[in-house]
Design a protein around this motif. Structure first.
Motif, PDB file in Angstrom:
ATOM      1  N   TYR A 343      24.696  62.597  65.320  1.00  0.00           N
ATOM      2  CA  TYR A 343      24.213  61.291  66.428  1.00  0.00           C
ATOM      3  C   TYR A 343      24.906  60.198  67.129  1.00  0.00           C
ATOM      4  N   ASP A 344      24.793  60.583  68.353  1.00  0.00           N
ATOM      5  CA  ASP A 344      25.531  59.918  68.861  1.00  0.00           C
ATOM      6  C   ASP A 344      25.973  58.648  69.338  1.00  0.00           C
ATOM      7  N   VAL A 345      25.001  57.961  68.507  1.00  0.00           N
ATOM      8  CA  VAL A 345      24.847  56.158  68.656  1.00  0.00           C
ATOM      9  C   VAL A 345      26.235  56.197  67.578  1.00  0.00           C
ATOM     10  N   PHE A 346      25.637  56.650  66.721  1.00  0.00           N
ATOM     11  CA  PHE A 346      26.815  56.157  65.339  1.00  0.00           C
ATOM     12  C   PHE A 346      28.221  57.062  65.582  1.00  0.00           C
ATOM     13  N   ARG A 347      28.039  58.256  66.321  1.00  0.00           N
ATOM     14  CA  ARG A 347      29.504  59.034  66.946  1.00  0.00           C
ATOM     15  C   ARG A 347      30.708  57.659  67.487  1.00  0.00           C
ATOM     16  N   GLU A 348      28.996  57.322  68.447  1.00  0.00           N
ATOM     17  CA  GLU A 348      30.681  56.446  69.466  1.00  0.00           C
ATOM     18  C   GLU A 348      30.806  55.532  68.984  1.00  0.00           C
ATOM     19  N   GLY A 349      30.013  54.106  67.963  1.00  0.00           N
ATOM     20  CA  GLY A 349      30.675  53.438  67.721  1.00  0.00           C
ATOM     21  C   GLY A 349      31.384  53.885  66.216  1.00  0.00           C
ATOM     22  N   LEU A 350      32.028  54.423  66.138  1.00  0.00           N
ATOM     23  CA  LEU A 350      32.580  55.249  64.907  1.00  0.00           C
ATOM     24  C   LEU A 350      33.542  55.175  65.651  1.00  0.00           C
ATOM     25  N   GLU A 351      33.969  56.136  66.511  1.00  0.00           N
ATOM     26  CA  GLU A 351      34.970  56.480  67.207  1.00  0.00           C
ATOM     27  C   GLU A 351      36.107  55.293  67.863  1.00  0.00           C
ATOM     28  N   LYS A 352      34.635  54.695  68.209  1.00  0.00           N
ATOM     29  CA  LYS A 352      36.083  53.315  69.619  1.00  0.00           C
ATOM     30  C   LYS A 352      35.772  51.992  68.486  1.00  0.00           C
ATOM     31  N   ASP A 353      34.734  52.032  66.867  1.00  0.00           N
ATOM     32  CA  ASP A 353      35.793  51.286  65.502  1.00  0.00           C
ATOM     33  C   ASP A 353      34.915  50.243  65.640  1.00  0.00           C
ATOM     34  N   TYR A 354      33.763  49.964  66.460  1.00  0.00           N
ATOM     35  CA  TYR A 354      32.411  48.268  66.298  1.00  0.00           C
ATOM     36  C   TYR A 354      32.095  48.034  64.913  1.00  0.00           C
ATOM     37  N   PHE A 355      31.819  48.990  64.152  1.00  0.00           N
ATOM     38  CA  PHE A 355      31.199  48.429  63.252  1.00  0.00           C
ATOM     39  C   PHE A 355      32.000  47.315  62.447  1.00  0.00           C
ATOM     40  N   CYS A 356      31.113  46.644  61.591  1.00  0.00           N
ATOM     41  CA  CYS A 356      31.678  45.366  60.411  1.00  0.00           C
ATOM     42  C   CYS A 356      32.273  46.875  59.531  1.00  0.00           C
ATOM     43  N   LYS A 357      34.377  45.733  58.906  1.00  0.00           N
ATOM     44  CA  LYS A 357      34.226  46.193  57.725  1.00  0.00           C
ATOM     45  C   LYS A 357      34.309  44.855  56.416  1.00  0.00           C
ATOM     46  N   ARG A 358      34.708  45.575  55.631  1.00  0.00           N
ATOM     47  CA  ARG A 358      34.985  44.751  54.578  1.00  0.00           C
ATOM     48  C   ARG A 358      36.335  44.379  54.362  1.00  0.00           C
ATOM     49  N   ALA A 359      36.183  43.375  53.807  1.00  0.00           N
ATOM     50  CA  ALA A 359      38.287  42.654  53.292  1.00  0.00           C
ATOM     51  C   ALA A 359      39.182  43.639  53.012  1.00  0.00           C
ATOM     52  N   ASP A 360      39.009  44.689  52.493  1.00  0.00           N
ATOM     53  CA  ASP A 360      39.714  45.680  52.462  1.00  0.00           C
ATOM     54  C   ASP A 360      39.760  46.580  52.828  1.00  0.00           C
ATOM     55  N   GLY A 361      38.795  47.254  54.773  1.00  0.00           N
ATOM     56  CA  GLY A 361      39.003  47.773  55.545  1.00  0.00           C
ATOM     57  C   GLY A 361      38.050  48.781  55.623  1.00  0.00           C
ATOM     58  N   PRO A 362      37.529  48.961  54.211  1.00  0.00           N
ATOM     59  CA  PRO A 362      36.361  50.717  54.647  1.00  0.00           C
ATOM     60  C   PRO A 362      35.074  49.116  55.377  1.00  0.00           C
ATOM     61  N   TYR A 363      34.068  50.336  56.180  1.00  0.00           N
ATOM     62  CA  TYR A 363      33.042  49.366  56.943  1.00  0.00           C
ATOM     63  C   TYR A 363      31.875  49.552  55.529  1.00  0.00           C
ATOM     64  N   MET A 364      31.327  48.448  55.900  1.00  0.00           N
ATOM     65  CA  MET A 364      29.856  47.526  55.216  1.00  0.00           C
ATOM     66  C   MET A 364      29.297  48.504  55.747  1.00  0.00           C
TER      67      MET A 364
END
Length: 799
Positions: A343-364
């Motif tokens: 899914y290109d929207v997900f892939r691009e957001g992941l590559e550019k590090d655009y998603f929210c993260k938890r305090a210790d680093g993993p994505y929400m």
């Protein structure tokens, strides 16, 4: 003199005595011996800002709520002191800051009466668990004081005696006491002794408001973090308070006119054949409709920015065909992006590090409709820019005209609290924070990014966005609806209250899911709800579809005819509604007015919930109970005409009003000039070749307006608009209407059909622009005349 209150309250901490004061132009700094600072800013003669720090300094001043174009400047500022207090005086206000404990009192500069007074004032509790402070403020509740506002709370319009929490929450099938709910708008107005003020607590943490519930003479507000930072607005007229708050937090640009038409929605219309069947039936039955909505099933596996190949194989063709028939297509977009490397929207957001993260680093990671999802951090400017760019295909290429943001509280399934955990981190435009601070603005920033995407790719046309979650200032970007309501009579009442309350809170472009989202209305309830909904700025039927259909023709011919009648009335009143929106956009005036906002001097209005003013000159009141042939309602002071019978009544009293199923109590203010268009099946279907003016006689004077432009686009910002102001003056044997026009837009019509209602005399002579005219030349009959030219002065006389 401020109240003497024992400064021991649960172990809270309080400011001590002031040891230092300094002035920096319009900002005053007061420092106490225990390192508390009050920063008092004079924004305007009637607007003050109070900002407190408990650590001797302030963090960077940043707010998503404040409009950068908000008014600034004052006429007078003087600071003096005596042994007891500092005295800050503007042209409208006097503020006392007491040296012993930093408490404040605000007085009317004109007569010296107290408007708003600290009780304990600012105090705080250190939060060792969360860090920072729980910041608190308590005020004295004056004798007979009432409170209004707080956005979409489904409670009585008057908030006195209640306590509320602001934490944007997915509240499916909420009830009249549900709290918190979808929006967090921490602004309220107080009213006592015919003086109104407002307080906007600009704190995005979880906030609370107590209006004399815990202690009968005290109102208080507090937050589980952040600053004690609030704005004080003074009227003394309540509408001026709401206007000042709305000026500070902003208003939307004008919507395209079609956005004020009737909209049809369901979860979900699919496949394409069903969408076409629904839209065709509107046209066959001649029920006006401007927009058709596609819920989550239009997507491929609920992936945002995709189309189901099975249900909508050729979306561009379908959207074009719908547009050719007058339907604008509006699609839903949620924040959850499915975890799927294909899914290109997900892939691009992941590559550019655009998603929210938890305090210790993993994505929400959370479950929503597509399954497991990541969520963009809309508090990062580059993420908003990316999100806006994702609308290019939907808008530029496929032709979608509007976007509907849902689930953006944010809502997450199968977890406690139904949202992000508190340790999720956000950029907050360069002010990194946890979700405790960002939660209430998450939906706002999503709607902001969506708005900018539509504005970019729909240009030169105007964008249309609708959001479920909101914080103060969200009205700059989007319209809203009240969320997942229920098909009950109680929810019809709730929808009325919520629309009034949102308008009181600066967010006028709002409406409910007509007929109820959950469960199924009967025909009578649906008809009565349509009657209310056509008088809300946003007018849309929406349902879950689980229990049957909910289109205007679902309930048989009688109901269909009632629904058609009222939707047609909506389309006739579009110029009146559009003018009302212009007054909201231009002057920050709310589009709906609770009776207390309309006439605060009449104590009878302070607890009225059902009746409201639509625009400035129409009084509406829904029928809230089944099997009703009318109802008792309160008519505000002044003279009012029954819209259906043209009978005139004097207000200031409660009275019975007949209203069979095909009518709703509706009145027009004496002296009003109400502009009307001919009925259209959709905006733009017809060239308007004649404007109807319904003129309601008044023995006295009244002003009205009509604003017109190209109904879309931005030429109105360059002077290409038409604003006609009607000045009416009447007496027992004469009626004069003067018209003053500004703007450079030329309307498509040059003929006016003028209906005179309530004339107390027989017309014997007519003057147009100071020249007598023959009755035949203006087709005068039954107190209706047709004038086939632009005119500036019209006079009817009895001799």
């Amino acid at each position: 003199m401020i109240l003497n209150t024992e400064l021991e309250y649960k172990g809270d901490l309080f400011p001590s005595n002031i040891i230092d004061y300094k002035k920096d132009v319009d900002v005053l700094h007061f420092k106490t011996a225990n390192n508390v600072i009050l920063q008092l800013t004079v924004l305007r003669d009637s607007v003050l800002r109070f900002r407190y720090s408990t650590v001797g300094k302030f963090n960077k001043d940043f707010s998503y709520a404040i409009d950068e174009d908000a008014s600034r400047g004052f006429n007078h500022l003087e600071i003096t002191e005596d042994d007891e207090k500092y005295i800050v005086t503007t042209a409208k206000l006097i503020c006392h800051v007491y040296k012993v404990d930093l408490r404040t009192s605000i007085l009317d500069a004109k007569d010296g009466t107290i408007i708003c007074q600290d009780e304990l004032g600012f105090h705080w509790e250190e939060s060792y668990e969360l860090g920072g402070d729980i910041v608190k403020m308590s005020k004295v509740s004056q004798t007979g004081e009432s409170y209004y506002g707080l956005g979409d709370k489904p409670e009585h319009v008057n908030l006195k005696g209640k306590r509320f929490e602001n934490w944007a929450t997915d509240s499916y099938a909420f009830g009249k006491n549900t709290d918190p709910i979808y929006k967090a708008i921490p602004f309220y107005t107080g009213l006592h002794n015919n003086k109104s003020y407002g307080i906007f607590f600009d704190n995005t943490f979880r906030t609370y408001f107590d209006f004399c519930q815990e202690r009968r003479n005290v109102t208080s507000f507090w937050a589980s973090g952040g600053e004690m930072n609030y704005y004080f607005f003074y009227g003394p007229n309540m509408q001026d308070v709401v206007v000042s708050y709305t000026d500070l937090t902003g208003t939307p640009e004008l919507p395209p006119l079609w956005a004020l038409g009737y909209h049809q929605c369901k979860w979900s219309y699919y496949p394409e054949s069903q969408v076409k069947e629904i839209t065709q039936k509107f046209r066959d039955l001649k029920i006006p409709c401007d927009a058709i909505y596609l819920d989550i099933d239009y997507m491929e596996g609920f992936r945002c920015f995709t189309w189901s190949k099975e249900y909508f194989p050729e979306p561009k063709r379908m959207v074009k065909e719908l547009a050719d028939d007058g339907f604008k297509t509006v699609v839903i977009i949620d924040p959850g992006i499915k975890i799927d490397m294909e899914y290109d929207v997900f892939r691009e957001g992941l590559e550019k590090d655009y998603f929210c993260k938890r305090a210790d680093g993993p994505y929400m990671k959370g479950k929503v409709w597509p399954g497991e999802c990541y969520f963009p951090d809309y508090t990062r400017p580059e993420v908003r820019e990316w999100w806006a760019g994702l609308f290019k295909e939907l808008v530029s290429e496929i032709g979608v005209k509007g976007v509907w943001n849902d689930m953006n509280e944010p809502a997450v399934m199968d977890v406690p609290g139904k949202s992000f955990p508190p340790d999720v981190r956000h950029d907050y435009d360069g002010n990194p924070c946890s979700h405790q601070k960002a939660h209430n603005i998450y939906g706002m920033q999503m709607a902001r990014a969506t708005y900018h995407g539509l504005k970019r790719f729909n240009y030169p046309k105007r964008p249309f966005v609708i959001t479920r979650s909101a914080y103060s200032g969200t009205q700059r970007y989007t319209s809203t609806w009240m969320g997942d309501n229920v098909a009950t009579w109680e929810h019809l009442q709730i929808a009325n209250i919520q629309a009034q309350r949102l308008a009181l809170s600066g967010f006028s472009f709002a409406g409910s899911d007509i007929g109820g989202f959950a469960e199924q209305p009967n025909g009578e309830l649906y008809a009565r709800w349509i009657q209310l909904g056509v008088f809300h700025p946003f007018c849309r039927t929406h349902s879950s579809g689980d229990h049957g259909e909910q289109e205007p023709w679902t309930f048989g011919t009688e109901i269909t005819n009632v629904v058609r009648k009222f939707i047609e009335l909506r389309y006739q009143l579009l110029p009146y509604l559009y003018t009302t929106f212009y007054q909201y956009h231009q002057n920050n005036v709310p589009m709906l007015k609770s009776l207390v906002l309309f006439d605060q001097e009449d104590i009878q209005t302070h607890y009225r919930t059902d009746e409201f003013i639509f625009g400035n000159q129409m009084l509406a009141c829904p029928i809230n109970e089944p099997n009703s042939k009318g109802r008792r309602m309160y008519i505000p002071r002044g003279e009012w005409y029954n819209y259906w019978t043209n009978d005139i009544v004097s207000g200031g009293k409660e009275m019975w009003v007949d209203a069979d199923l095909d009518e709703m109590p509706l009145f027009v203010k004496a002296g009003a000039v109400i502009p009307k268009y001919p009925v259209q099946q959709y905006v733009g279907e017809k060239d308007i070749d004649q404007l109807t003016l319904d003129v309601y006689f008044k023995d006295g004077k009244e002003d009205s307006q009509i604003f017109e432009d190209a109904n879309d686009g931005y030429d109105y910002t360059k002077g290409r608009y038409s604003l006609k102001k009607f000045n009416l003056a009447g007496n027992s044997d004469k009626l004069i209407i003067r018209i003053h026009k500004t703007g450079q837009f030329y309307t498509s019509y040059d003929t006016y059909k003028i209906n005179f209602i309530g004339l107390p005399f027989e017309v014997k002579s007519i003057k147009v622009d100071n020249e007598y005219v023959d009755f035949n030349d203006v087709q005068f009959e039954n107190n209706t005349l047709v004038v086939s030219k632009e005119f500036t002065n019209l006079q009817l006389k009895a001799d």
